[in-house]
Design a protein around this motif. Structure first.
Motif, PDB file in Angstrom:
ATOM      1  N   ALA A   1     -12.407 -12.402   8.348  1.00  0.00           N
ATOM      2  CA  ALA A   1     -11.175 -12.984   9.089  1.00  0.00           C
ATOM      3  C   ALA A   1     -10.048 -12.283   9.259  1.00  0.00           C
ATOM      4  O   ALA A   1      -8.738 -12.627   9.771  1.00  0.00           O
ATOM      5  N   LEU A   2     -10.422 -11.073   8.350  1.00  0.00           N
ATOM      6  CA  LEU A   2      -8.577 -10.705   8.333  1.00  0.00           C
ATOM      7  C   LEU A   2      -9.197  -9.435   9.964  1.00  0.00           C
ATOM      8  O   LEU A   2      -7.519  -9.516   9.977  1.00  0.00           O
ATOM      9  N   ARG A   3      -9.943  -8.978  10.701  1.00  0.00           N
ATOM     10  CA  ARG A   3     -10.231  -8.969  11.900  1.00  0.00           C
ATOM     11  C   ARG A   3      -8.986  -9.482  12.996  1.00  0.00           C
ATOM     12  O   ARG A   3      -8.713  -9.308  13.869  1.00  0.00           O
ATOM     13  N   ARG A   4      -9.310 -11.077  12.531  1.00  0.00           N
ATOM     14  CA  ARG A   4      -8.234 -11.710  13.411  1.00  0.00           C
ATOM     15  C   ARG A   4      -7.574 -11.775  13.425  1.00  0.00           C
ATOM     16  O   ARG A   4      -6.180 -12.108  13.903  1.00  0.00           O
ATOM     17  N   LYS A   5      -6.659 -11.420  12.780  1.00  0.00           N
ATOM     18  CA  LYS A   5      -5.020 -11.492  12.542  1.00  0.00           C
ATOM     19  C   LYS A   5      -5.038 -10.601  13.634  1.00  0.00           C
ATOM     20  O   LYS A   5      -4.779  -9.610  13.754  1.00  0.00           O
ATOM     21  N   PRO A   6      -3.209 -10.870  13.979  1.00  0.00           N
ATOM     22  CA  PRO A   6      -2.752  -9.724  15.145  1.00  0.00           C
ATOM     23  C   PRO A   6      -1.509  -8.904  14.319  1.00  0.00           C
ATOM     24  O   PRO A   6      -1.020  -9.176  12.945  1.00  0.00           O
ATOM     25  N   ARG A   7      -1.828  -7.214  14.539  1.00  0.00           N
ATOM     26  CA  ARG A   7      -1.521  -6.584  13.913  1.00  0.00           C
ATOM     27  C   ARG A   7      -1.359  -6.293  12.090  1.00  0.00           C
ATOM     28  O   ARG A   7      -0.005  -6.990  11.685  1.00  0.00           O
ATOM     29  N   LEU A   8      -2.466  -6.523  11.526  1.00  0.00           N
ATOM     30  CA  LEU A   8      -3.166  -6.504  10.353  1.00  0.00           C
ATOM     31  C   LEU A   8      -1.967  -6.005   9.811  1.00  0.00           C
ATOM     32  O   LEU A   8      -2.119  -4.255   9.604  1.00  0.00           O
ATOM     33  N   ARG A   9      -1.234  -6.168   8.936  1.00  0.00           N
ATOM     34  CA  ARG A   9      -1.148  -5.090   7.606  1.00  0.00           C
ATOM     35  C   ARG A   9      -0.683  -5.873   6.000  1.00  0.00           C
ATOM     36  O   ARG A   9      -1.390  -6.488   6.166  1.00  0.00           O
ATOM     37  N   ALA A  10      -1.177  -4.555   5.468  1.00  0.00           N
ATOM     38  CA  ALA A  10      -1.132  -4.501   4.399  1.00  0.00           C
ATOM     39  C   ALA A  10      -0.233  -4.101   2.803  1.00  0.00           C
ATOM     40  O   ALA A  10       0.380  -3.281   3.875  1.00  0.00           O
ATOM     41  N   ALA A  11      -0.546  -4.508   2.120  1.00  0.00           N
ATOM     42  CA  ALA A  11       0.243  -4.328   0.709  1.00  0.00           C
ATOM     43  C   ALA A  11      -0.375  -3.384  -0.380  1.00  0.00           C
ATOM     44  O   ALA A  11      -1.863  -3.787  -0.224  1.00  0.00           O
ATOM     45  N   ALA A  12       0.149  -2.506  -0.766  1.00  0.00           N
ATOM     46  CA  ALA A  12      -0.922  -1.514  -2.016  1.00  0.00           C
ATOM     47  C   ALA A  12      -0.185  -1.395  -3.224  1.00  0.00           C
ATOM     48  O   ALA A  12       1.718  -0.586  -2.445  1.00  0.00           O
ATOM     49  N   CYS A  13      -0.063  -0.874  -4.287  1.00  0.00           N
ATOM     50  CA  CYS A  13       0.491  -1.073  -5.811  1.00  0.00           C
ATOM     51  C   CYS A  13      -0.045   1.024  -5.436  1.00  0.00           C
ATOM     52  O   CYS A  13      -1.017   1.120  -4.887  1.00  0.00           O
ATOM     53  N   THR A  14       1.111   2.095  -5.922  1.00  0.00           N
ATOM     54  CA  THR A  14       0.670   2.720  -6.291  1.00  0.00           C
ATOM     55  C   THR A  14       1.861   3.460  -7.331  1.00  0.00           C
ATOM     56  O   THR A  14       2.947   2.972  -7.607  1.00  0.00           O
ATOM     57  N   PRO A  15       1.188   4.149  -7.961  1.00  0.00           N
ATOM     58  CA  PRO A  15       1.796   4.580  -9.215  1.00  0.00           C
ATOM     59  C   PRO A  15       3.260   5.307  -9.091  1.00  0.00           C
ATOM     60  O   PRO A  15       3.680   5.074  -8.175  1.00  0.00           O
ATOM     61  N   HIS A  16       3.675   4.658 -10.365  1.00  0.00           N
ATOM     62  CA  HIS A  16       5.524   5.134 -10.395  1.00  0.00           C
ATOM     63  C   HIS A  16       5.343   7.142 -10.147  1.00  0.00           C
ATOM     64  O   HIS A  16       5.075   7.602 -10.568  1.00  0.00           O
ATOM     65  N   ALA A  17       5.765   7.095  -9.084  1.00  0.00           N
ATOM     66  CA  ALA A  17       6.190   8.420  -8.367  1.00  0.00           C
ATOM     67  C   ALA A  17       4.869   9.875  -8.694  1.00  0.00           C
ATOM     68  O   ALA A  17       4.918  10.663  -8.234  1.00  0.00           O
ATOM     69  N   ALA A  18       4.552   8.484  -7.288  1.00  0.00           N
ATOM     70  CA  ALA A  18       3.143   9.575  -6.839  1.00  0.00           C
ATOM     71  C   ALA A  18       3.957  10.574  -6.061  1.00  0.00           C
ATOM     72  O   ALA A  18       4.672  10.347  -5.634  1.00  0.00           O
ATOM     73  N   ASP A  19       2.948  11.595  -5.996  1.00  0.00           N
ATOM     74  CA  ASP A  19       3.265  12.582  -5.373  1.00  0.00           C
ATOM     75  C   ASP A  19       2.752  11.544  -3.817  1.00  0.00           C
ATOM     76  O   ASP A  19       2.043  11.109  -3.042  1.00  0.00           O
ATOM     77  N   PRO A  20       3.293  12.762  -2.555  1.00  0.00           N
ATOM     78  CA  PRO A  20       3.652  12.245  -1.061  1.00  0.00           C
ATOM     79  C   PRO A  20       1.646  12.340  -0.717  1.00  0.00           C
ATOM     80  O   PRO A  20       1.771  11.327   0.176  1.00  0.00           O
ATOM     81  N   LEU A  21       1.176  13.206  -1.614  1.00  0.00           N
ATOM     82  CA  LEU A  21      -0.268  13.686  -0.725  1.00  0.00           C
ATOM     83  C   LEU A  21      -0.801  12.405  -1.412  1.00  0.00           C
ATOM     84  O   LEU A  21      -2.031  11.516  -0.196  1.00  0.00           O
ATOM     85  N   ALA A  22      -0.891  11.792  -3.142  1.00  0.00           N
ATOM     86  CA  ALA A  22      -1.351  10.427  -3.359  1.00  0.00           C
ATOM     87  C   ALA A  22      -0.762   9.092  -3.027  1.00  0.00           C
ATOM     88  O   ALA A  22      -2.092   8.387  -2.532  1.00  0.00           O
ATOM     89  N   THR A  23       0.176   8.921  -2.360  1.00  0.00           N
ATOM     90  CA  THR A  23       0.884   7.693  -1.327  1.00  0.00           C
ATOM     91  C   THR A  23      -0.128   7.879  -0.425  1.00  0.00           C
ATOM     92  O   THR A  23       0.310   7.055   0.765  1.00  0.00           O
TER      93      THR A  23
END
Length: 345
Positions: free
Chosen positions: A98-120
């Motif tokens: 069902a997700l693959r059918r979406k045109p230009r699939l977009r996602a959101a994700a949580c990241t810890p506060h002040a996460a370093d660039p490698l983690a993000t």
């Protein structure tokens, strides 16, 4: 909001990658995945044997050719390929189709506060490997505050504490942004280790890994509070002989062992309040702090914080899923931003 709500409304699914559990919210379908962040792998063939609850049950019980791995540590993806494989199996073929059918699939994700660039970057690459064309990152503190219904967008102080497995994050929010925050490297796993070390040193008993968390509740109905049963029977393995043994543990001594790592959490709360403007601290005297995250359910933890800080301390209604529900609310457009338009000259 620091993150544009307009960008979040265009996302099709959201992922909360936690050290203990992984949760996936699909737009229009709700929370479709809430499973432990664990996978079991066959060392000989490299095949994935189990994920989620079944893989967690295998922890400490597998033969030599099966390895149980945790691809996420402290809210950071440490094994991108394994995290992608785990997520694919947790989502299931029907949801992925069902997700693959979406045109230009977009996602959101949580990241810890002040996460370093490698983690993000690791988080973004994990979701790109699932087919996402664009990934929007949201601070876990803001997502959790939205998920438990705090008035994040108003010009007033809201204090939130995210009690995770590997770390605890504390922040004061106002006008949709973080005013001051602190990340303390102490979480539910540190409490588990404190119990294991106490039993090993005081009773020469090695506790099975899956018995630590139930022990915290079994020790006393009031957890960290002083009243409750004076002792409890614990089953484990003798460190010296290797034979199974049952000992009677003094609950007061275990409560002291649990409180030791939690002292760092109190220090972090004090630092956040000291760095916060006085007007916002005055708001918190009446409103208090809200606890979210799986470790917030440790019995008596809220009472301990209430006594130490003198502020009201509340536990969210469903503290373990607040971050995922907050992402879902932003995806579904249930959060109305406070418009701060420039005044005409």
């Amino acid at each position: 909001m620091t993150v544009s709500l307009e960008q979040l409304r265009r996302c099709h699914f959201a992922v909360d990658l936690g050290a203990a559990r992984t949760r996936v919210y699909v737009k229009g379908a709700g929370l479709v995945v809430d499973q432990p962040s664990v996978a079991a792998v066959n060392n000989r063939s490299g095949a994935l044997i189990a994920v989620g609850d079944l893989a967690e049950q295998m922890t400490g019980r597998t033969p030599g050719y099966i390895r149980v791995v945790r691809p996420i540590s402290g809210g950071t993806v440490v094994d991108i390929e394994m995290a992608q494989r785990m997520l694919r199996h947790l989502l299931g073929e029907k949801t992925r189709r069902a997700l693959r059918r979406k045109p230009r699939l977009r996602a959101a994700a949580c990241t810890p506060h002040a996460a370093d660039p490698l983690a993000t970057r690791a988080t973004i690459e994990t979701l790109v490997g699932l087919g996402a064309r664009r990934v929007v990152l949201v601070d876990t503190l803001i997502a959790a505050a939205v998920g438990c219904g705090l008035p994040v967008e108003r010009p007033e102080a809201t204090m939130i504490m995210v009690c995770g497995a590997a770390a605890t994050q504390v922040a004061v929010l106002s006008l949709g942004s973080i005013v001051t925050a602190e990340r303390i490297p102490v979480g539910g796993e540190a409490v588990d280790r404190a119990i294991v070390q106490h039993l090993r040193h005081a009773h020469q008993l090695m506790l099975p890994s899956q018995s630590v968390r139930p022990l915290q509740v079994a020790l006393s109905a009031s957890g960290l509070a002083q009243h409750g049963p004076a002792s409890a029977e614990i089953h484990g393995r003798d460190v010296v002989t290797g034979l199974p043994r049952t000992v009677r543990v003094d609950t007061a001594a275990v409560r002291v062992a649990i409180q030791t790592p939690l002292t760092a959490v109190l220090d972090g709360i004090g630092k956040v309040l000291r760095d916060c403007p006085p007007d916002l601290v005055a708001d918190l005297a009446d409103r208090g702090m809200v606890m979210v995250g799986g470790s917030a359910l440790l019995p008596g933890f809220d009472q301990m914080l209430r006594q130490a800080t003198g502020m009201p301390v509340h536990i969210a209604e469903r503290p373990d899923v607040c971050a995922a529900e907050g992402l879902g609310a932003m995806l579904e457009g249930r959060v109305e931003p406070l418009l701060l338009n420039p005044l005409a000259a």
